[in-house]
Every structure is written in C-alpha cells, then in structure tokens.
Motif scaffolding. Structure first.
Motif, PDB file in Angstrom:
ATOM      1  N   HIS A 203      36.150  27.960  58.498  1.00  0.00           N
ATOM      2  CA  HIS A 203      34.961  27.411  57.828  1.00  0.00           C
ATOM      3  C   HIS A 203      35.091  25.892  57.743  1.00  0.00           C
ATOM      4  O   HIS A 203      35.256  25.321  56.674  1.00  0.00           O
ATOM      5  CB  HIS A 203      34.771  28.035  56.446  1.00  0.00           C
TER       6      HIS A 203
ATOM      7  N   HIS B  87      34.453  32.507  49.897  1.00  0.00           N
ATOM      8  CA  HIS B  87      34.382  31.405  48.933  1.00  0.00           C
ATOM      9  C   HIS B  87      32.983  30.822  48.816  1.00  0.00           C
ATOM     10  O   HIS B  87      32.582  30.391  47.740  1.00  0.00           O
ATOM     11  CB  HIS B  87      35.336  30.279  49.336  1.00  0.00           C
ATOM     12  N   CYS B  88      32.254  30.768  49.914  1.00  0.00           N
ATOM     13  CA  CYS B  88      31.011  30.002  49.942  1.00  0.00           C
ATOM     14  C   CYS B  88      29.758  30.873  50.023  1.00  0.00           C
ATOM     15  O   CYS B  88      28.654  30.363  49.882  1.00  0.00           O
ATOM     16  CB  CYS B  88      30.999  29.045  51.133  1.00  0.00           C
TER      17      CYS B  88
ATOM     18  N   CYS C 225      34.556  25.385  53.214  1.00  0.00           N
ATOM     19  CA  CYS C 225      35.722  25.329  52.341  1.00  0.00           C
ATOM     20  C   CYS C 225      37.029  25.180  53.112  1.00  0.00           C
ATOM     21  O   CYS C 225      38.096  25.174  52.522  1.00  0.00           O
ATOM     22  CB  CYS C 225      35.764  26.602  51.497  1.00  0.00           C
TER      23      CYS C 225
ATOM     24  N   CYS D  57      31.232  34.016  53.878  1.00  0.00           N
ATOM     25  CA  CYS D  57      32.520  33.437  53.493  1.00  0.00           C
ATOM     26  C   CYS D  57      32.866  33.892  52.077  1.00  0.00           C
ATOM     27  O   CYS D  57      32.033  33.798  51.179  1.00  0.00           O
ATOM     28  CB  CYS D  57      32.436  31.914  53.558  1.00  0.00           C
TER      29      CYS D  57
HETATM   30 ZN    ZN Z   1      33.804  28.860  52.951  1.00  0.00          ZN
END
Ligand code: ZN
Lengths: 972, 92
Positions: free
Chosen positions: B57, B7-8, B61, B5
């Motif tokens: 996700h 973001h993650c 997020c 991901c």
């Molecule tokens: Zn994420």
C-alpha cells in the motif's frame, strides 16, 4: 422539416450552425441530427466500404451512419455522432469519408464494384503478388480506410478526470431509473443518476404517453424537480457509463463542454471512475432495424427515432411517412404523425394477424422488398398477399422489435441469454456483481412495467444496503403486452444491410458461413460486422440471427453476442486527462531550483527530480567547456552541488543496527556513533539493489542514504523485509528525503569554506558525522565524498535550503570555486571509479563490481545465499574495469567490447560500456565497463565498437579507479 | 479493482504496488539446499483459480498485504497484513 407546435426545443433561442460550409438555422435543444433534419439535409455521410449515402438512422448514441467531423479552434473531432452532438451558436461540422463532396463522391465507384468487395475481400485480394503489398496495396487501403480525419496537430482542448463514490449508481434516467432514483433518494441513500443524453427522461421525452392520467412529461418534471433538491442525489446528464469493472468500479464519460462554444479552461470531456456499492442498470432498449433490399437509403430510420424527432425536437424526416413493423410499438408513433398533420401512407406489418389502425392503411402479412431514391428515399416496393405494391414515401420507420441495452452486463465476461418470447437477448442475473438490470434493459418494455421494475429494484438494493425504503407510490401508465413475431431479414434479391456503418449485408454473413466462418466470432472478423464506431449496437443480434439461418441452427445454438467496454467511443484525451507533457509525471524540485535557474543552468530530469546539468559562464559555448571547468574547479579549489535528491531514510530503535546488518551485505551494528559507513544492498536473487552511506547519529538512531534513482525502491524493500521477516524487531523508519536540504562541498578548499560557514573548523575525520549549528540553524555535517576530493555534505531543514545554497555558493566564489552540475559530478565520479545505477543496473552482482569482500561471512543478509551460488561469481562474469582509449577519441556508453583479433559479432562479445566522460584531470576520455574476467585483464588492449554511433576505438583495460587510487586526497 | 486494506479500508488498486506470489514470505534458512532457494526465488505457479500474492500500500499506510484472490472470477477473498506480532519467515 420543422413541425410547428411540437418538441421540447426552445424556439425563443434561435442558433446558427454550419454543415459542409453552408449556414443553417436551429434552436437551442436541437442535436445536429435534428437540426439537419429540420433543414431537409438528408445525406449526412458516406458508408465505410461502398461510400453509400448515409442519413440519420437513430436519435441516440447508438447511431452508426450520421458520423461527422466537428471543427473546433484547437481540434478537429472525427466520427462525432450527429445524434449526440448538441447544436450551439457557431457549431461547425463537416461530413466525412467522401471525396470530393458529399453529394458526388468518387469512391462511390466501390458501390458499383460491390460484387468484388464481398466479405473477406481484403483477405482474398491483397494476398498476391507479395511484392505489391508495400508499394500498391497498403497505400491504397490506407487512403480508403478509416472514417474521419484528424488535424495532425496536438489536441489542445482541456480534458478532466474525476472520481466519485456512491451507494447506488443508476445508469439511465428513463422511467425505470427515475423511479429507482426517487425511491433511493427519499430513503437517504447516496445516489448517482447518470444519463447518456443531454436531458433526463428516456423514452418519456419521445413518446406521448400518460402517467397517472396526465402527460408523462408532467410526471417527469415533478420527479426531476424533487431529485434536484435532494442533497444525496447527484444528477449527471450527458454522462455515458462506458464500462463495468471489478468491485463496483465503473467508467463514465461526461460531455462537459462539447455542447457549448469552446472557451479557455472549459473542459471538453471528463472521464469519471465511479465506485458504487450497488448499481441498477436502467439503460432501456434499442430498437432494431429489419434487413431488406436497399434498406440503407437516407430517409429509412428507426420508427422510435422518428417519434423522438417529432415529439422531442419538433422535426419530421419526411412529409409522407410509412412504417415497417413486426410488433405494435410503431403504432403510437404513427398516430403522433397523423396528429401532427403529417401524412402516414401506410403501416406495413409482417404479421398476418396484425391489428387495424384507424384510418391508416395497414398492409398485413406484407414486407418491404425494395426502395428507390438516389440521395434519399422516394419510393418503396411491398410484397403483399396479393402481389407487389409500390408506394411513394420519403420516410420509412423500421420497427423490428427491441434489444435490451445489456452491454454493461457483458463487460465482466457475462453472457446474455436468449429469450424466445421477446426474440431478444436478456441479461444474465449476477453477470456483474452488485449490478441488477431493470426495466427495458431487462426485457420489460411497457412504461408501467418499467416503473414497477425500477421501484422493486431500488427497494431490493436499499434493503441490501441497510436503508429503510421510503414509500413511493407506483404510478399508473401504459401497460400493453409486447407481442412480436421475429423478422430479421426479408428474403429476396438485392443487398440488405445489417451493419450500416461497415456495409455488412445479409449476403456477406451468408457467404461467411458458406466459406466456413460460421462461428459468430469468425463471422464478425471476416465480415467486419459490428466493428465500426457503433460496435454493432443495433445490428449484432440481427447478424447473429441471419448467421443462424444460414447455418440451419437456432439462435441460442449459434452463439451469443457479447460487448466489451467502452459502451460509447471514449476519446483517449479524456482517459489520459492531465497526463500530457508536464502533466505526464509529477515534478520534484530541489530547494536550490530557482537559484540554479537564475544562473542559467539547464535543468535535466533525474527520475522525477530536476537537477542542474551545468552552470554556464560567459564566453562558454558548449556544455563541455563548462563541465571541464567545473571538474577542474573541484579538483583544484572547491565546488558546491545540491545532493538533496538522494533518498534519506531515518531509522530508529534498539534493533535498527541489527536490521541494517540484515539488509546490507556488510556489518553496521559495530559502527560507532558519529561515523558513516558505505554499504551495498542486494536483492534476494543476489544482484545489487542499491548502494550508499548510512550514518549512526545516536545509539539507536541511524540515517540511511540511497541513490536518487532507487529511493522509492529501497523504501519499499525495507518495508518488505521488516514486515515479512522481522516485524517483531524494535525498529521503525521513515523517509525524510523531503525534510532535509543537503549540499556537497568538495575540493582542496572545502575545509576552509566549511570553517568560514560554520565559524569553526568542521573537525571531522573521513567518514565522520556530527550535529552542527549552521548560521543559527540546527543541522548536520558529514564528511563524505563522491568526487574523490576532501568532501563534506551539509544538511539543514529544507526550508533553509535555498538560503544556505546561496550562502555556500557566494563563499565558494570568493575562494575561486563555485557551483558544479550533474555533468561534472558524473566525470568526477568516473575518474574515481565510483558506481551509479549505470553500473548497478539490476544484472550485476557484488562480485561483478569488485565488492564481494563486502558480503560478510559472519551473518546472513538479504541476497547472500543467492550471491554466492555458481554463475553469480567467477571468471565467466563480466567484471567492472576502466577503459582508456589509445588515441584521443570519444567513447560511448552502450558500446561493446571485443578482442583485437576477433570478428565483431554477438558470439565474440566480451562486455559493454556503462559510463563515459572526458576527464580534464587526466586529459583523456575514460569509461567504466564490464568485461569478461576483467580484473585479470588490466593492461590488455581491447576493441570498443559502437555500430550505432560509428565508434571503433582501441582501449587499454585499467583499474576502474583512475584518479588518486590510494585515496590520499579523500582522507587528507 | 479495489483492495480492502486492513488499515485504510477499501482503496483503488492504483494506490498499491504489486509484487508477486506470497511465496516470497517463506524465506529458506541461509543454509537450505540450493533447490529450496531456486524454488523460493524463481519457481512460481500460475494458477487458474485461487492464488495469494503480495501488494504494497505504497500510497497509503505502506503496509505489505497478502491478498487471497481468484484469478478466474477476480473475486478477492481476503486481504491480510503481512506483518504480524510473531512474524513468519526465516528470521524467527
Ligand atoms: Zn493501507
């Protein structure tokens, strides 16, 4: 028998275990197999098809024959490998696949009938006559089939699952894995070293080798001691890595409590999911048997297993042992037996140029062609250059060469390749991304070679991972070359076993080829080769070689073996750990949960939530009585119901109104602050996704309510629409379902109750909302109704929910009202024709539920294009209607509708019923249903039929709104 | 299977909800011909090889992600957030 002075068992810790009701002594460190061997128990089980006596073939998890049932207080575990099960005080085991007893097994008759039980027997025999299948053949097969038995009760043992992450996963703690772990550990990498066996060391525990001039076990002890002190190295004994999956994910099964006396909360097994950046496969190799006539007698086993039993467990399978080999690897074992004071009668070596072995007679260029001994080996017959020779022996070690344990490299569709030099399959490099095979698993069989390969593999991985490799000296060890002359099967009379568990012989494989099943995959299925619990770990390659011989092809041309997960049997209980009964799904409780239970309300599931079904009063004997009373209470007085399970989504931003216009069919941006509007949401394919109300709390602040069932779905949908189509709009939203407790107050006395609770009249128009201080707590009051009565919903932060619920309940009760549950709520909404997901079940359109006018013509919205297409609207659609029976008869949801004159069959189906309830208000059963062209058919009499529940009732088709159709009560 | 991901970071696939082909991102205009809507709503390729699909996700997020992957080798080539400052699609 037990051999004095040998083995790693702890002779200061004697134990007692039971097998088939007889008590035996053992020591701490014994497996069930070694302990049985110590007590001269030779027959441990019966084979699958012929019920032949089975002894112990191996000393590891590859064991095909010695499968037993372990009897626990809360479970009975069949097909446990005696070679893996460790003995603990009080262990109780039972042989399986025998009747009435292990020694006198009546189904052993199958063995005499073996000429009729050849490959494909089931397919050929049970074909006809057809009528025999259900009554005769199937029960017969079912009784004979399967190995162990189950208790028939739930497994009440404790199981766990766990996750782990590491830089480097090393599978196998033999010399290869140990030195790799040492190198990686010293370099600071995050390492997991997983070992299938109870003790780390691999072959170092079984062979009497030397490392750097000292016994190998000294080197082993010092390495393990160093590893144990490293905080970045996790040692996981009793952990079999069972499967290789995408992106460095591995499954592993840890035997947490199987080697201990059961006690509460001690997990039996733990199923691990390990994510590793890199993996070194150091699983070693499995020795393979040789197929010769009657090679399946107890007492015939792998030569390497004999070394394990002698050197690791201090037991011997016999007093006068022999070995049958086609390579040198059994020689050291033979010397160990001599050194332990046992008699080695002979080494039978198929190689004409085989070396001598001191005082031990070596029959060169000879093969074993027969064996004798009803319940265990007593005698073997050899064919030598000078004729047949008979030898008395009670233990024969087979040394047919080694197969690298490459199983994990096949799990992602990798195919091993044939090495003619090793006469074995070896892993294909790169078969599993991030995994490298090293040592014996990669076809390097000497101890020195393994140490060098393990070190090299670790150094390569460490460089890859960006670690500076710390120095590790490569120790000196045995480095003999591996020379083998392939010998898969000894030709001759009699049955020569390949698969000892499933009773597959060389003749079965040849017959399979003769009958046209000559591809490996067909042969396996036709003969059941490799399909027993051991999955053919020690027999598949030999079966392939025999097939190659039968079809006149070479081994590489015949095919290759492949292996699928799991490497060892994994109990379903371990894989599903925690997910049984209440662990199956998370439970969500409303703040009023305890208060509802205090009043005796049965709680029912609504998605993950638990909601009160009804609130029984003394004297009420059925739920219907309570439900009828609660409905009347709301219609005549006031009712309280917790509606906190509805999804609540807080939206903010300058474009929030515009966003709502895009996701709802109707327009929200024009809604004044302080007002609430009902909205319908479509999927892009034109079907209804959800419905609910959205309140405008401020200029740029909105609160959406979803149904309980679709709360997650709607959130996901909103996120998609926002991120995919209008990410640049000024709107943000978040679920606040858990943050607020919200209670419906409904009925003619609702306003009075609110006035008393708030200290002032609610002062809200129908579909109004305002902030309110509720007994000192900042909250909100909505005037909305799902009952058709004047209704309010009061929301407070969740931590005040229970207090407010109890307060509102008490106030209602003093006014002649009270609590109502889901049953009453459902009847109230059916009376009012309000829909739930029983109606908007995913196949209905806005047109079907009579809300096509809510699809605004002035703007685009999700689902609008599809909703107006032919087939989604019009008379051919089934449309929402009400139904009232002509007589006082119960109706059922799921029933289908037919015209009075039509035959009741699928072709004449006119529609179906989605919701039913008994209305005390109208003193009648009511239903909501979908009927073809239903809105044009109000007043028609229709036949409602439910074959399943034997209902056949005539009903009048009505408008779906049965109660207060003008909404006068609502707006009062 | 693990998805990286944006973001993650790399996460287990159990954290994600699978939706379907990335074609869902190319929403036709409201007045597009019926065929365009048919293709958008219902017609999908089933490629052996490279494909792009959408994952959510959900237990992370809450980003919608466009995953480029190979259905034959299971290799994941790219994971991109669907939301970009200038969002694509019919509402531009
Ligand atoms: Zn994420």
């Amino acid at each position: 028998m037990r051999i004095d002075g040998k083995g790693r068992i702890d002779r200061t810790r004697p134990l007692t275990f039971a097998f088939d009701g007889v008590s035996y002594p053992a020591y701490k460190g014994d497996t069930l197999a070694s302990a049985l061997m110590a007590n001269d128990v030779r027959v441990v089980g019966r084979s699958f098809k012929y019920h032949r006596p089975r002894g112990i073939l191996t000393a590891g998890s590859e064991e095909p024959g010695a499968l037993v049932e372990i009897m626990g207080p809360a479970n009975q575990t069949p097909n446990t490998r005696a070679t893996v099960q460790e003995v603990f005080e009080g262990l109780t085991a039972r042989s399986q696949n025998r009747w009435p007893s292990l020694r006198w097994d009546l189904l052993g008759i199958n063995d005499l009938a073996s000429p009729f039980l050849s490959a494909g027997f089931y397919y050929k025999t049970f074909m006809w006559p057809r009528a025999f299948w259900e009554k005769i053949y199937e029960p017969l097969i079912r009784r004979a089939a399967g190995l162990g038995s189950l208790s028939g009760r739930h497994d009440e043992g404790t199981y766990e699952k766990a996750y782990a992450f590491c830089d480097l996963l090393i599978v196998g703690a033999g010399p290869t894995g140990l030195i790799a772990a040492l190198a990686a550990g010293r370099s600071g990498a995050d390492v997991i070293l997983a070992e299938d066996a109870a003790e780390m060391g691999g072959r170092l525990l079984s062979d009497e080798g030397q490392i750097d001039g000292a016994p190998a076990q000294e080197w082993l002890a010092s390495v393990l001691a160093e590893l144990a002190l490293m905080p970045n190295v996790r040692l996981m004994p009793r952990t079999a890595v069972t499967g290789a999956y995408d992106d460095g994910t591995y499954g592993a099964l840890e035997r947490v409590g199987l080697h201990r006396r059961p006690r509460p909360n001690l997990p039996r097994e733990c199923f691990w999911r390990i994510t590793a950046r890199r993996t070194i496969l150091a699983t070693g190799a499995l020795e393979r048997p040789i197929a010769f006539a009657d090679n399946d007698r107890p007492g015939i086993m792998m030569a390497s297993a004999m070394a394990s039993y002698l050197n690791r467990y201090g037991v011997s399978p016999g007093r006068k042992v022999t070995f049958f080999a086609n390579n040198d690897s059994a020689r050291a074992t033979a010397r160990s037996f001599v050194a332990a004071g046992l008699s080695v009668a002979a080494i039978i070596d198929s190689r004409p140029d085989a070396p001598d072995e001191g005082d031990i007679p070596v029959h060169k260029g000879a093969v074993v062609i027969g064996t004798k001994g009803r319940h265990g080996l007593q005698e073997i017959t050899l064919r030598t250059g000078s004729g047949e020779v008979r030898l008395e022996t009670d233990a024969l070690g087979m040394a047919g060469g080694w197969n690298p344990s490459l199983h994990l490299t096949c799990h992602m569709n990798g195919r091993p390749r044939w090495s003619a030099e090793l006469a074995a399959f070896v892993p294909s490099p790169g078969a599993v991304p991030g995994l490298v095979a090293a040592g014996a698993a990669n076809g390097t069989f000497s101890t020195h070679g393994c140490l060098a390969a393990g070190l090299a593999a670790a150094q390569e991985v460490l460089t890859d991972l960006g670690h500076k490799a710390a120095p590790v000296d490569l120790p000196q060890a045995e480095n003999a070359p591996y020379t083998i002359s392939p010998l898969w099967a000894v030709p001759g009379k009699g049955r020569a076993w390949l698969d000892f568990a499933n009773d597959v012989t060389t003749k079965d494989v040849a017959l399979s080829a003769q009958e046209g099943f000559s591809s490996v995959e067909h042969m396996k299925r036709y003969t059941t080769q490799g399909m027993a619990p051991d999955q053919g770990k020690s027999s598949n390659v030999a079966a392939l070689a025999v097939l190659a011989d039968a079809t006149g092809r070479g081994i590489p041309e015949t095919g290759t073996t492949t292996f699928r997960p799991p490497f060892v049997p994994v109990s379903i209980a371990a894989m599903g750990a925690g997910a049984r009964a209440e662990g199956f799904a998370p439970q969500r409780f409303m703040t009023s949960d305890q208060a509802s239970r205090d009043r005796g309300a049965p709680m029912i599931e609504a998605g993950l939530w638990y909601r009160p079904s009804y609130f029984p009063k003394p004297g009420e004997t059925t739920w219907r009585e309570a439900c009828d009373r609660e409905v009347a209470m709301v219609r005549n007085s006031v009712g309280i119901s917790d509606v906190s399970t509805l999804g609540k989504i807080d939206l903010q931003g300058r474009d929030a109104g515009r966003f709502l216009d895009f996701v709802y069919t109707n327009t929200f941006s024009t809604l004044p602050v302080g007002r609430v509007r009902y909205g319908v949401m479509l999927r892009e394919d034109g079907h209804v996704l959800d419905d609910g109300t959205t309140a405008r709390l401020g200029e740029n602040h909105w609160l959406m309510t979803t149904t309980t069932a679709a709360a997650g779905l709607v959130m996901r949908h909103l996120d998609f629409v926002h991120q995919a189509f209008c990410a640049d709009w000024d709107v943000r939203f978040i679920s606040v379902t858990e943050h607020w407790a919200q209670f419906a107050v409904a009925g003619p006395k609702a306003r009075d109750l609110l006035t008393s609770a708030l200290g002032a009249a609610p002062g809200l128009p129908f579909m109004g909302v305002r902030a309110a201080t509720i007994q000192g707590v900042a909250g909100r009051v909505f005037r909305i109704s799902f009952s058709g009565e004047e209704g309010y919903e009061v929301a407070v932060p969740a931590r005040y929910g229970e207090a407010l619920f109890r307060d509102l309940t008490a106030r209602a009760e003093t006014m002649g009202g009270g609590l109502y549950g889901m049953e009453a709520l459902n009847v109230l909404r059916i009376e009012k024709g309000f829909i739930t997901h029983a109606e908007i079940h995913g196949r209905t359109t806005a047109f079907d539920i009579g809300m096509e006018k809510m699809v605004s013509a002035k703007k685009d919205c999700i689902g609008k294009a599809a909703a107006s297409r032919p087939g989604m609207i019009g008379a051919a659609r089934a449309q929402l209607v009400g139904l009232k029976p002509l007589t006082d008869s119960p109706l059922t949801a799921g029933a289908h509708l037919f015209t009075q004159s039509a035959d009741v069959k699928r072709e004449t189906d006119q529609g179906y019923v989605t919701s039913v309830g008994y209305s005390p208000t109208l003193a009648s059963w009511l239903a909501l249903a979908f009927l073809h062209d239903g809105r044009a058919r109000h007043g028609e009499t229709i036949r409602l039929v439910d074959h399943l529940r034997k209902v056949d009732v005539l009903c009048t088709v009505t408008d779906p709104v049965f109660h207060d159709p003008m909404g006068e009560k609502l707006r009062a | 299977m693990r998805l990286n991901c944006p973001h993650c970071g790399p996460r287990d696939r159990r954290e994600f909800y699978y939706y379907g082909a990335a074609a869902y991102l190319d929403r036709p205009s409201p007045d597009a011909p019926a065929q365009a809507w048919d293709d958008y709503l219902h017609n999908r390729d089933n490629p052996a090889g490279m494909t792009q699909d959408l994952w959510y996700h959900e237990q992370g997020c809450t980003a919608w992600l466009k995953v480029t992957r190979n259905t034959v080798t299971h290799e994941i080539i790219a994971v991109d957030a669907v939301a970009t400052p200038k969002a694509s699609g019919g509402m531009a």
